[in-house]
Every structure is written in C-alpha cells, then in structure tokens.
Design a protein around this motif. Structure first.
Motif, PDB file in Angstrom:
ATOM      1  N   THR A 146      -1.348  -5.824  -3.809  1.00 19.12           N
ATOM      2  CA  THR A 146      -2.664  -5.229  -4.034  1.00 19.12           C
ATOM      3  C   THR A 146      -2.732  -4.435  -5.342  1.00 19.12           C
ATOM      4  OG1 THR A 146      -1.990  -3.318  -2.686  1.00 19.12           O
ATOM      5  CG2 THR A 146      -3.157  -5.104  -1.571  1.00 19.12           C
TER       6      THR A 146
ATOM      7  N   GLU B  46       0.618   3.989  -3.067  1.00 20.27           N
ATOM      8  CA  GLU B  46       0.054   5.311  -2.794  1.00 20.27           C
ATOM      9  C   GLU B  46       1.065   6.415  -3.078  1.00 20.27           C
ATOM     10  OE1 GLU B  46      -1.727   5.429   1.059  1.00 20.27           O
ATOM     11  OE2 GLU B  46      -3.426   4.167   0.431  1.00 20.27           O
TER      12      GLU B  46
ATOM     13  N   LYS C  10       0.820  -1.214   0.000  1.00 22.60           N
ATOM     14  CA  LYS C  10       0.000   0.000   0.000  1.00 22.60           C
ATOM     15  C   LYS C  10       0.853   1.264   0.000  1.00 22.60           C
ATOM     16  CE  LYS C  10      -3.546   2.355   2.745  1.00 22.60           C
ATOM     17  NZ  LYS C  10      -4.409   2.270   3.954  1.00 22.60           N
TER      18      LYS C  10
END
Length: 422
Positions: free
Chosen positions: A95, A70, A66
C-alpha cells in the motif's frame, strides 16, 4: 490540522521555489524497524534538519504493509524537522501509494530539480520516463538530479538494473543530457561514487540498514552510516556525504528519568541473557538438546532487547575510532577495581568471590593487551582466539597451553573463535 512532515505526493510536478538544499537518506528500514536501526535513521533526520527538504532514497520499510508504514511514518513525523519526500524501493511494496502517493514525480526547487523515478521492480515505468522528458524540456530547468532506487550499471557492483533498462533511461534524457547533473540511487547498504555516461552517479544506502561489503575496494569497515546533502555553491549544484555520529540523535538520552530506567532495563535484560545461557549450558551437559536450544534462543532474544535499549542511550564514536576507547575500562578493572574487590573478599573470608575477581582480573589484562593491538584495525592479525569456559581466561596465537593458566581447565573445552575467511 496537523503539520505533516511526510508528503503524500498528489501532483506530477511540485513547485518548491524556496528550496535550495536537500538531504538524502538511503535504505533506513529494509532490514527491519528495530530500535538499533531506527537510532541511525533518527540521526539522519536530525542531520537533514540543515536542509530545506529531505528525500528518502527507497526502502523505508522492510515490507509494505500497514503496520510498518504507520510505524515509520509516526517516528518520522516526531523527529523530522522538514518536509520528507519518499522514493519507492524494492521493499516498499503493498500500500505504498496510500501513504506516499505518486511513484514518479518532480520537485522543482529554486535552483535545481529532482525527478523521482520508480525502478523498484528493476524497470523504469514509462510514466516516469515521459515525466522526465517533460521536465527536461522546460526552459527554466537547468540542473537536474535523477533519483531512483536500484543503481544503473556501474564499475563497482552488479546489483543493478539491466543495460537495456539503462538504455531506456539514457534515451529519455539524451537530448537534454547537459542538464542532468547527477544520478542518485540507494539499494546498496554502503556508499560509492562513480561516473556513468559521463554523469556522476551517487549511491547512498547508509541511513539505517547495517553497512555491507560492496567490493574489494568498498568494504563495510571503511564506510560509516551516513547521508548526503545537495546544495548550491558558487552557482553550481554540489553535494557532500555526512557521516553519522552516535550523538546526532540524543534527545531521549538527555531525559534523566528515561536514561536511568533504560540503564536498569539493560542490566535486567543482560542478567536474563546470562541466566538463560547458563541454564542452556546445564541442559546441554545433561543431553537435553531441545531445552538447551530453547534457552539459547531466549538468551539471544534478551541480548537483542538489551542492545535495542542500550542503543538509545549509547554515545559511540565512528567504528574506526572505537576500539581503543575500550582499553581504559579494561585496564582500570584489572589494575584497580578487581584487585580492591579481591582484597576485600579476602578480608571477609569470601573465597569464591575472591577467586572470581582474581580470575577475571587475569582475563581483563589480556583483554586490554588485545584491544591495544586491535586499535590498529588493519594491522590486527590474531585470527584465532580461545576462551576458557571455566573461568573466562582469553588466549591468542598458536602456542596454547594444554591447561588454562588461571583455573587449570583442559584445552579440549576451550571455546575457539576463528576468523571466517570467505
């Protein structure tokens, strides 16, 4: 609602009739998202502004968690000028689909089609091959780019999918082979062009990762960071490579307050780097290896901080043109500035300062001479360079004096820099 640049693909086929060109950026983040690498990526996003859309040819992040997704997404949203589509690379794990959606999809542009296939695990997914066949069957589709991350077997590198996997791909596009105009991939931190199965193969991995040697024919010193543009020309789908210059992304360098403070920060980081190295040297001379090791590590950290900050404001020419640009500064120092400061120190009865400038001027003269030779990069043949650790004088060649000609330091203490021949 925020106008998102990075596209999260939800449909297998996306109609983009207004698109007539595409920029391709390869491997921006697989070696990390540090400022030094991201400066290159930012430059490719600026260059890709001339295209209707951008495709990242894999390895957007070093690993798929993540935090990294991001961070790269935020940077891309701020800098990109057009919609950005992503192709999954072997580093884009975890992910990935939460951020970028489907791994196999097709972009139906105005005059050409891009079929994105996932082979990040060195195998083409059946879903992707079925989609490829479905797209190629369409009567309105005439010019197709098949894009994937890891190269198919070629004449330059062995780092590719297996012949069996390539056979699966060929079987999928075989009945419509004349529609396939290009095979496009990344993964290799360089660039090359080849022809496989009578189809042009374009490999591009110069969007951020450090350029590497590919083969004896494709060396890192011959390749710049770059991207690829696809566009229509005289009714045909064409492409061109576009090398990056350091000023392709200069937005932050133009903000005077930022630039001035970054310059101060670079100076502070380099001063810390020097202080830590000097303390490490003192510790090592006292046999305190653990302390020396710690301070050498801290010095390295401070250097990399300085490099990251400096990369934001640096205006650097392509590698092949860069060496000779260092000569004027070295020449100015030993011919003018250091002589002036040596005289000034003499007038002030400051013998240590005078000595430091005198010794440095002698070394800077040798720097300039070596840099002039090195301006002809291919012809430069000095494989061993010596540096006196007492005063910093530089010597090259085989006939090295037993004592430093500037300070008298012994040859046994010279630091030796030897070319590493594999």
């Amino acid at each position: 609602m925020k106008d998102c640049k990075i596209q999260k693909v939800a449909e297998a086929m996306i109609s983009l009739p207004w698109v007539n060109s595409m920029g391709v950026i390869g491997d921006p983040g697989c070696e990390g998202l540090g400022t030094y690498n991201m400066k290159v990526y930012a430059g490719t996003l600026e260059k890709s502004a001339e295209d209707d859309i951008t495709l990242i040819a894999g390895d957007l992040v070093p690993t798929g968690n993540k935090h990294y997704y991001e961070e790269i997404s935020e940077l891309t949203e701020i800098i990109a000028h057009n919609d950005v589509y992503v192709l999954r690379g072997n580093h884009d794990t975890g992910t990935y689909t939460d951020y970028f959606g489907r791994k196999n999809y097709a972009l139906l542009a105005g005059e050409f089609t891009v079929v994105v296939l996932d082979n990040a695990m060195r195998a083409f997914e059946e879903e992707g091959l079925e989609l490829l066949q479905q797209v190629l069957k369409m009567e309105e589709v005439h010019r197709v780019i098949i894009a994937f991350h890891i190269p198919v077997p070629n004449h330059y590198i062995r780092n590719s999918v297996s012949e069996e996997e390539f056979a699966r791909l060929k079987e999928a596009y075989g009945p419509w082979r004349e529609k396939v105009k290009y095979l496009l991939c990344g993964h290799v931190h360089s660039r090359f062009e080849d022809v496989v199965d009578n189809i042009p193969l374009i490999c591009t991995g110069g969007g951020g990762a450090l350029i590497e040697d590919v083969s004896e024919d494709i060396r890192a010193c011959d390749v710049e960071h770059h991207m690829v543009h696809f566009f229509m020309k005289d009714g045909e789908l064409a492409y061109r490579f576009d090398n990056l210059a350091e000023d392709d992304y200069d937005k932050e360098r133009k903000v005077n307050v930022l630039k001035e403070n970054i310059e101060k920060t670079v100076a502070a980081e380099l001063m810390a780097h020097l202080k830590y190295l000097m303390f490490a040297d003192r510790a090592r001379r006292r046999g305190m290896e653990a302390i020396a090791n710690l301070f050498e590590a801290l010095a390295s950290s401070e250097y990399h901080h300085a490099r990251n900050f400096y990369s934001v404001i640096q205006n650097q020419l392509p590698f092949g043109e860069s060496v000779e640009t260092f000569v004027p500064r070295e020449a100015f120092e030993y011919r003018h500035f250091y002589k002036m400061m040596e005289q000034y120190a003499d007038e002030l009865n400051a013998p240590l300062t005078k000595q430091a400038y005198s010794g440095a001027a002698a070394a800077e003269k040798v720097h300039a001479e070596l840099l002039k030779e090195a301006s002809s990069i291919e012809a430069f043949d000095k494989e061993t360079i010596y540096v006196c650790p007492i005063c910093g004088y530089v010597m090259a060649g085989d006939n090295i004096p037993e004592r430093c000609p500037v300070c008298g330091g012994p040859k046994r203490q010279y630091e030796e820099f030897q070319v590493k021949n594999e």
